[in-house]
Design a protein around this motif. Structure first.
Motif, PDB file in Angstrom:
ATOM      1  N   MET A   1       5.081  -0.205  17.226  1.00 52.80           N
ATOM      2  CA  MET A   1       5.164   0.535  18.489  1.00 52.80           C
ATOM      3  C   MET A   1       6.421   1.407  18.543  1.00 52.80           C
ATOM      4  N   LYS A  26       1.539   1.489  34.260  1.00 52.10           N
ATOM      5  CA  LYS A  26       0.684   1.837  33.133  1.00 52.10           C
ATOM      6  C   LYS A  26       1.489   2.108  31.858  1.00 52.10           C
ATOM      7  N   VAL A  27       2.616   2.813  31.990  1.00 58.55           N
ATOM      8  CA  VAL A  27       3.388   3.109  30.777  1.00 58.55           C
ATOM      9  C   VAL A  27       4.098   1.854  30.269  1.00 58.55           C
ATOM     10  N   LYS A  30       1.427  -0.041  28.432  1.00 52.66           N
ATOM     11  CA  LYS A  30       1.131   0.664  27.177  1.00 52.66           C
ATOM     12  C   LYS A  30       2.169   0.348  26.114  1.00 52.66           C
ATOM     13  N   GLN A  31       3.422   0.137  26.552  1.00 52.27           N
ATOM     14  CA  GLN A  31       4.509  -0.169  25.614  1.00 52.27           C
ATOM     15  C   GLN A  31       4.667  -1.664  25.365  1.00 52.27           C
ATOM     16  N   ILE A  52      -5.321  -0.802  33.426  1.00 52.80           N
ATOM     17  CA  ILE A  52      -4.450  -1.294  32.353  1.00 52.80           C
ATOM     18  C   ILE A  52      -5.231  -2.166  31.378  1.00 52.80           C
ATOM     19  N   GLU A  55      -7.372  -0.401  28.954  1.00 52.14           N
ATOM     20  CA  GLU A  55      -6.624   0.239  27.875  1.00 52.14           C
ATOM     21  C   GLU A  55      -5.958  -0.786  26.948  1.00 52.14           C
ATOM     22  N   GLY A  57      -4.071  -3.468  27.895  1.00 54.00           N
ATOM     23  CA  GLY A  57      -2.820  -4.035  28.367  1.00 54.00           C
ATOM     24  C   GLY A  57      -3.027  -5.310  29.176  1.00 54.00           C
ATOM     25  N   GLU A 223       4.014  10.661  35.912  1.00 53.54           N
ATOM     26  CA  GLU A 223       4.242  10.255  34.526  1.00 53.54           C
ATOM     27  C   GLU A 223       5.624  10.696  34.032  1.00 53.54           C
TER      28      GLU A 223
END
Length: 256
Positions: A1, A26-27, A30-31, A52, A55, A57, A223
């Protein structure tokens, strides 16, 4: 990552059901973070959790009024472990000192100031017991420049600045970092609702006017704000604490 990796970190994002909070949740997920969304609207929080999970998460939603210390404490105790806290929940208000009602002033204070305090009060003992953490508070350009008709709101965001500095100073030895960011106008459903409520019939005109008040010529998007928050909460920002960052399209320095 690669860089900005939050794998294994447990994050709490208040007001995570929409706007900037949603983008942060969300970010972070994602991380690699496990994200707990605290929002007054449980359906709003659950909708973000569904996005989430779709995707790949991991996230959970909790109904929470951040102005209620008992609710906040119960949820943090239930979560049990917190590495990252983003104090994003807040409300706006239009008014000057002489036409802001006591009721409205108290409401802004309870959510924007006491809400941040309640989450700090609940999260800091957990972070202290577990070797540190990172906290990011949402302030505003209204804390550092005069904006017309924003008396109570500016008051509340000035308080966020003070709480950020105190927290950063008091917990240096415990490995807890605390920073804030000060956005200018960001295009969220919150802004659309704010314009519709306060400027009925003039929505397009006001949106254009508010957009152009940033020298860059537009509002930010959630974002863009979330990406700065991601950096400040990541290990890559481990040398940064007690700072406020303007993310404002040039509003503070270039509006002359």
């Amino acid at each position: 990552m690669g860089i900005l990796n939050l794998t294994g970190k447990i994050a709490v994002v208040t007001g995570g059901g929409s706007g900037i909070g949603k983008a942060v949740a969300k970010v972070f997920a994602k991380q690699g973070a496990i994200v707990h969304i605290l929002d007054l609207s449980l359906p709003g929080g659950e909708a973000v959790v569904d996005e989430i999970k779709a995707e790949g998460g991991i996230a959970y939603a909790h109904a929470c009024d951040v102005s209620n210390q008992q609710q906040v404490s119960a949820i943090f105790n239930h979560i049990g472990m917190v590495n990252l806290l983003v104090n994003n929940a807040g409300i706006a208000h239009v008014g000057r000192a002489d036409n802001t009602t006591e009721e409205d002033f108290t409401r802004v204070f309870n959510i924007n100031v006491k809400g941040v305090y309640n989450c700090l009060h609940a999260a800091l003992p957990i972070m202290k017991a577990n070797g540190g953490g990172a906290i990011l508070n949402l302030s505003s350009i209204g804390a550092v420049v005069g904006i017309a008709d924003r008396f109570a709101y500016s008051m509340s965001k000035g308080a966020v600045h003070g709480m950020t500095l105190s927290t950063a100073r008091d917990y240096l030895a415990e490995g807890i970092r605390c920073n804030s960011i000060s956005p200018a106008r960001v295009h969220t459903p919150f802004v659309d609702g704010f314009i519709a409520k306060n400027y009925p019939g003039k929505e397009d005109e006001m949106f254009d006017k508010l957009s152009k008040s940033q020298p860059i010529g537009r509002m930010g998007n959630p974002e863009e704000i979330a990406n700065l928050i991601l950096y400040l909460c990541s290990d890559e920002a481990s040398f940064i604490t007690g700072c406020d960052y303007h993310i404002d399209g040039g509003f503070i320095k270039l509006n002359n």
